[in-house]
Design a protein around this motif. Structure first.
Motif, PDB file in Angstrom:
ATOM      1  N   ILE A  16      20.751   1.981  -0.449  1.00 57.32           N
ATOM      2  CA  ILE A  16      20.732   0.851  -1.378  1.00 57.32           C
ATOM      3  C   ILE A  16      22.122   0.734  -1.979  1.00 57.32           C
ATOM      4  O   ILE A  16      22.648   1.704  -2.531  1.00 57.32           O
ATOM      5  CB  ILE A  16      19.674   1.043  -2.478  1.00 57.32           C
ATOM      6  N   GLU A  17      22.705  -0.454  -1.874  1.00 55.94           N
ATOM      7  CA  GLU A  17      24.049  -0.692  -2.391  1.00 55.94           C
ATOM      8  C   GLU A  17      23.977  -1.641  -3.578  1.00 55.94           C
ATOM      9  O   GLU A  17      23.171  -2.566  -3.614  1.00 55.94           O
ATOM     10  CB  GLU A  17      24.950  -1.294  -1.314  1.00 55.94           C
ATOM     11  N   GLU A  18      24.851  -1.402  -4.535  1.00 63.60           N
ATOM     12  CA  GLU A  18      24.972  -2.286  -5.682  1.00 63.60           C
ATOM     13  C   GLU A  18      25.859  -3.468  -5.305  1.00 63.60           C
ATOM     14  O   GLU A  18      26.912  -3.297  -4.696  1.00 63.60           O
ATOM     15  CB  GLU A  18      25.567  -1.540  -6.872  1.00 63.60           C
ATOM     16  N   GLY A  19      25.441  -4.670  -5.642  1.00 63.14           N
ATOM     17  CA  GLY A  19      26.215  -5.851  -5.279  1.00 63.14           C
ATOM     18  C   GLY A  19      25.815  -6.379  -3.915  1.00 63.14           C
ATOM     19  O   GLY A  19      24.759  -6.061  -3.369  1.00 63.14           O
ATOM     20  N   LEU A  20      26.691  -7.224  -3.351  1.00 68.09           N
ATOM     21  CA  LEU A  20      26.433  -7.880  -2.072  1.00 68.09           C
ATOM     22  C   LEU A  20      27.159  -7.154  -0.954  1.00 68.09           C
ATOM     23  O   LEU A  20      28.258  -7.536  -0.543  1.00 68.09           O
ATOM     24  CB  LEU A  20      26.876  -9.349  -2.139  1.00 68.09           C
ATOM     25  N   CYS A  21      26.569  -6.084  -0.479  1.00 71.12           N
ATOM     26  CA  CYS A  21      27.079  -5.318   0.660  1.00 71.12           C
ATOM     27  C   CYS A  21      28.461  -4.710   0.419  1.00 71.12           C
ATOM     28  O   CYS A  21      29.123  -4.289   1.377  1.00 71.12           O
ATOM     29  CB  CYS A  21      27.146  -6.185   1.921  1.00 71.12           C
ATOM     30  N   ASP A  22      28.917  -4.623  -0.815  1.00 69.65           N
ATOM     31  CA  ASP A  22      30.252  -4.060  -1.057  1.00 69.65           C
ATOM     32  C   ASP A  22      30.331  -3.236  -2.338  1.00 69.65           C
ATOM     33  O   ASP A  22      31.422  -2.952  -2.819  1.00 69.65           O
ATOM     34  CB  ASP A  22      31.294  -5.189  -1.122  1.00 69.65           C
ATOM     35  N   GLY A  23      29.178  -2.880  -2.902  1.00 71.03           N
ATOM     36  CA  GLY A  23      29.191  -2.160  -4.167  1.00 71.03           C
ATOM     37  C   GLY A  23      28.963  -0.669  -3.992  1.00 71.03           C
ATOM     38  O   GLY A  23      29.007  -0.113  -2.885  1.00 71.03           O
ATOM     39  N   LYS A  82      11.086   2.028  -6.596  1.00 73.93           N
ATOM     40  CA  LYS A  82      10.973   0.934  -7.561  1.00 73.93           C
ATOM     41  C   LYS A  82      11.795  -0.272  -7.134  1.00 73.93           C
ATOM     42  O   LYS A  82      11.337  -1.414  -7.206  1.00 73.93           O
ATOM     43  CB  LYS A  82      11.428   1.425  -8.946  1.00 73.93           C
ATOM     44  N   LEU A  83      13.039  -0.019  -6.684  1.00 75.03           N
ATOM     45  CA  LEU A  83      13.890  -1.116  -6.246  1.00 75.03           C
ATOM     46  C   LEU A  83      13.312  -1.815  -5.009  1.00 75.03           C
ATOM     47  O   LEU A  83      13.341  -3.041  -4.904  1.00 75.03           O
ATOM     48  CB  LEU A  83      15.298  -0.604  -5.948  1.00 75.03           C
ATOM     49  N   THR A  84      12.772  -1.018  -4.081  1.00 73.84           N
ATOM     50  CA  THR A  84      12.172  -1.606  -2.876  1.00 73.84           C
ATOM     51  C   THR A  84      10.953  -2.441  -3.224  1.00 73.84           C
ATOM     52  O   THR A  84      10.774  -3.554  -2.705  1.00 73.84           O
ATOM     53  CB  THR A  84      11.781  -0.494  -1.890  1.00 73.84           C
ATOM     54  N   ASN A 136       0.840  -1.185   0.000  1.00 74.26           N
ATOM     55  CA  ASN A 136       0.000   0.000   0.000  1.00 74.26           C
ATOM     56  C   ASN A 136       0.884   1.248   0.000  1.00 74.26           C
ATOM     57  O   ASN A 136       1.816   1.352   0.811  1.00 74.26           O
ATOM     58  CB  ASN A 136      -0.903   0.010   1.239  1.00 74.26           C
ATOM     59  N   GLY A 137       0.603   2.196  -0.898  1.00 72.11           N
ATOM     60  CA  GLY A 137       1.321   3.453  -0.936  1.00 72.11           C
ATOM     61  C   GLY A 137       2.555   3.453  -1.796  1.00 72.11           C
ATOM     62  O   GLY A 137       3.256   4.479  -1.871  1.00 72.11           O
ATOM     63  N   PHE A 138       2.864   2.356  -2.496  1.00 73.41           N
ATOM     64  CA  PHE A 138       4.058   2.295  -3.336  1.00 73.41           C
ATOM     65  C   PHE A 138       3.783   2.723  -4.765  1.00 73.41           C
ATOM     66  O   PHE A 138       4.693   3.152  -5.462  1.00 73.41           O
ATOM     67  CB  PHE A 138       4.637   0.876  -3.331  1.00 73.41           C
ATOM     68  N   ALA A 139       2.553   2.593  -5.225  1.00 75.35           N
ATOM     69  CA  ALA A 139       2.254   2.927  -6.623  1.00 75.35           C
ATOM     70  C   ALA A 139       2.319   4.423  -6.872  1.00 75.35           C
ATOM     71  O   ALA A 139       2.657   4.860  -7.970  1.00 75.35           O
ATOM     72  CB  ALA A 139       0.869   2.390  -6.999  1.00 75.35           C
ATOM     73  N   ASN A 140       2.013   5.239  -5.861  1.00 78.50           N
ATOM     74  CA  ASN A 140       2.015   6.693  -6.065  1.00 78.50           C
ATOM     75  C   ASN A 140       3.423   7.264  -6.205  1.00 78.50           C
ATOM     76  O   ASN A 140       3.604   8.327  -6.777  1.00 78.50           O
ATOM     77  CB  ASN A 140       1.311   7.362  -4.880  1.00 78.50           C
ATOM     78  N   LEU A 141       4.423   6.556  -5.676  1.00 71.56           N
ATOM     79  CA  LEU A 141       5.797   7.047  -5.711  1.00 71.56           C
ATOM     80  C   LEU A 141       6.682   6.174  -6.583  1.00 71.56           C
ATOM     81  O   LEU A 141       7.878   6.019  -6.319  1.00 71.56           O
ATOM     82  CB  LEU A 141       6.371   7.097  -4.278  1.00 71.56           C
ATOM     83  N   PHE A 194      10.743  -6.668  -2.614  1.00 63.86           N
ATOM     84  CA  PHE A 194       9.737  -7.346  -1.791  1.00 63.86           C
ATOM     85  C   PHE A 194       8.847  -8.258  -2.631  1.00 63.86           C
ATOM     86  O   PHE A 194       8.440  -9.332  -2.176  1.00 63.86           O
ATOM     87  CB  PHE A 194       8.891  -6.324  -1.042  1.00 63.86           C
ATOM     88  N   GLN A 195       8.517  -7.847  -3.846  1.00 66.15           N
ATOM     89  CA  GLN A 195       7.671  -8.688  -4.693  1.00 66.15           C
ATOM     90  C   GLN A 195       8.370  -9.982  -5.074  1.00 66.15           C
ATOM     91  O   GLN A 195       7.732 -11.043  -5.148  1.00 66.15           O
ATOM     92  CB  GLN A 195       7.263  -7.916  -5.951  1.00 66.15           C
TER      93      GLN A 195
END
Length: 366
Positions: free
Chosen positions: A290-297, A157-159, A145-150, A163-164
């Motif tokens: 938000i980081e690119e890669g596995l916690c090191d990007g 978008k990444l979040t 809920n509330g993700f489509a407006n933003l 989750f999906q």
């Protein structure tokens, strides 16, 4: 030594655990590992257990993560067990954090847990808790809920995508409604950017009938000692109202059932009411970065730190230099190890050549 199973015991074992008992649907479903990192305390440990219950059945409910296990160990086994995501919990002096990691290439989402409540606290506060083992046999339904407006924001978008992809996709036309027993609700507040995480039990009840008829449909034996006739029970008892009965008669939670359900009274093409009962855990999340890669990007998004394009280019150059230096150092270490192993083999061969003549001379003297 244990005896080998033969006869009926071996047959029963094969029936219980066939060689390929995992179907293609189970293999395609996203699997999530939930564990803690570092010293967290008893409260976070219990939160990890609650989160494992949410992600069942496609998770490891009894996973034992030691202090010696690094993140690379879990990534190494992820492909063998069809693991697609990792959820890690950690704690510092400032706050408690949750990381969502997409295996094997990332990205990594880091959340700060503002506040949380355990499942046992929520269930103990309910008058009629709805918890039973069969509700965890199927994956929960995800509601956002509330993700489509933003959706114009990159981090939203990444979040949303993260989750999906953590929950199995549902085909509306072919889904079995009797398998939907739980629901995960994610509600985003656009004003402060906080995300509310809730976990509910889903129950479908028949509508349009009195409370006395509901008891009979659910198989409950009523007390008829104070009634002269069954009609007195149906009319007098049915006129009594409860808060739950009034809640079921709301128009917002009524749906038309398209399938024949196993629960009594819910017939096909009839209206039924949906009741949600919270079973926990409950969390208030704040997206930090938000980081690119596995916690090191590279940091793709940060809530509090904003950098100019020139600073971003400098950071990319520094990271590239670090990776190049690390690769050169690793190559040098491999060469040094190969030289030491070669030298060790040569020295072992020389020692064996020296020992053999001495043994032969001793035998000749004898």
């Amino acid at each position: 030594m244990s005896r080998k199973k033969r006869g009926r015991a071996a047959k029963n074992a094969r029936q219980k655990f066939p060689p390929h008992y995992e179907t293609d649907e189970v293999k395609r479903a996203p699997h999530v590992l939930v564990f803690k990192r570092g010293n967290t305390g008893s409260n976070v440990k219990e939160l990890v257990k609650d989160m494992r219950r949410v992600m069942e059945p496609f998770t490891a409910p009894h996973l034992k993560a030691n202090k010696k296990n690094s993140l690379k160990d879990f990534i190494a086994i992820s492909s063998h067990f069809h693991v697609s995501h990792l959820i890690t919990f950690s704690k510092t002096q400032l706050s408690t954090y949750m990381r969502l990691i997409r295996v094997p290439r990332g990205p990594t989402l880091i959340f700060r847990i503002r506040k949380f409540t355990h499942s046992r606290d929520i269930v103990s506060s309910l008058k009629r808790p709805q918890t039973f083992p069969k509700q965890f046999e199927h994956a929960p339904l995800l509601v956002m809920n509330g993700f489509a407006n933003l959706n114009d924001s990159v981090h939203i978008k990444l979040t949303t995508t993260m989750f999906q992809n953590m929950f199995p996709s549902i085909n509306v036309t072919t889904v079995d409604l009797s398998t939907i027993k739980r629901c995960v609700l994610l509600s985003l507040d656009p004003l402060n950017g906080l995300m509310e995480f809730r976990h509910y039990n889903v129950k479908i009840l028949p509508t349009g009938i009195c409370r006395a008829a509901k008891k009979l449909l659910q198989g409950k034996v009523p007390d008829l000692s104070r009634f002269n006739d069954i009609s007195d029970f149906m009319y007098k008892e049915g006129n009594a109202s409860e808060s739950e009965g009034e809640m079921d008669e709301g128009e917002d939670n009524k749906v038309m059932v398209s399938q024949q359900l196993q629960s009594r009274g819910n017939l096909k093409s009839n209206q039924s009411a949906i009741r949600l009962t919270e079973i926990g855990p409950r969390m208030t999340l704040e997206l930090l970065k938000i980081e690119e890669g596995l916690c090191d990007g590279e940091v793709l998004y940060h809530t509090y730190v904003k950098k100019t394009p020139e600073e971003i280019q400098d950071l990319r150059k520094k990271n590239a230099d670090k990776k190049r230096v690390k690769a050169n150092r690793k190559r040098e270490q491999e060469l040094n190890v190969a030289k030491k192993m070669k030298k060790k083999k040569l020295s072992a061969g020389e020692n064996s050549d020296k020992v053999e003549p001495e043994i032969e001379s001793d035998w000749e003297d004898y």
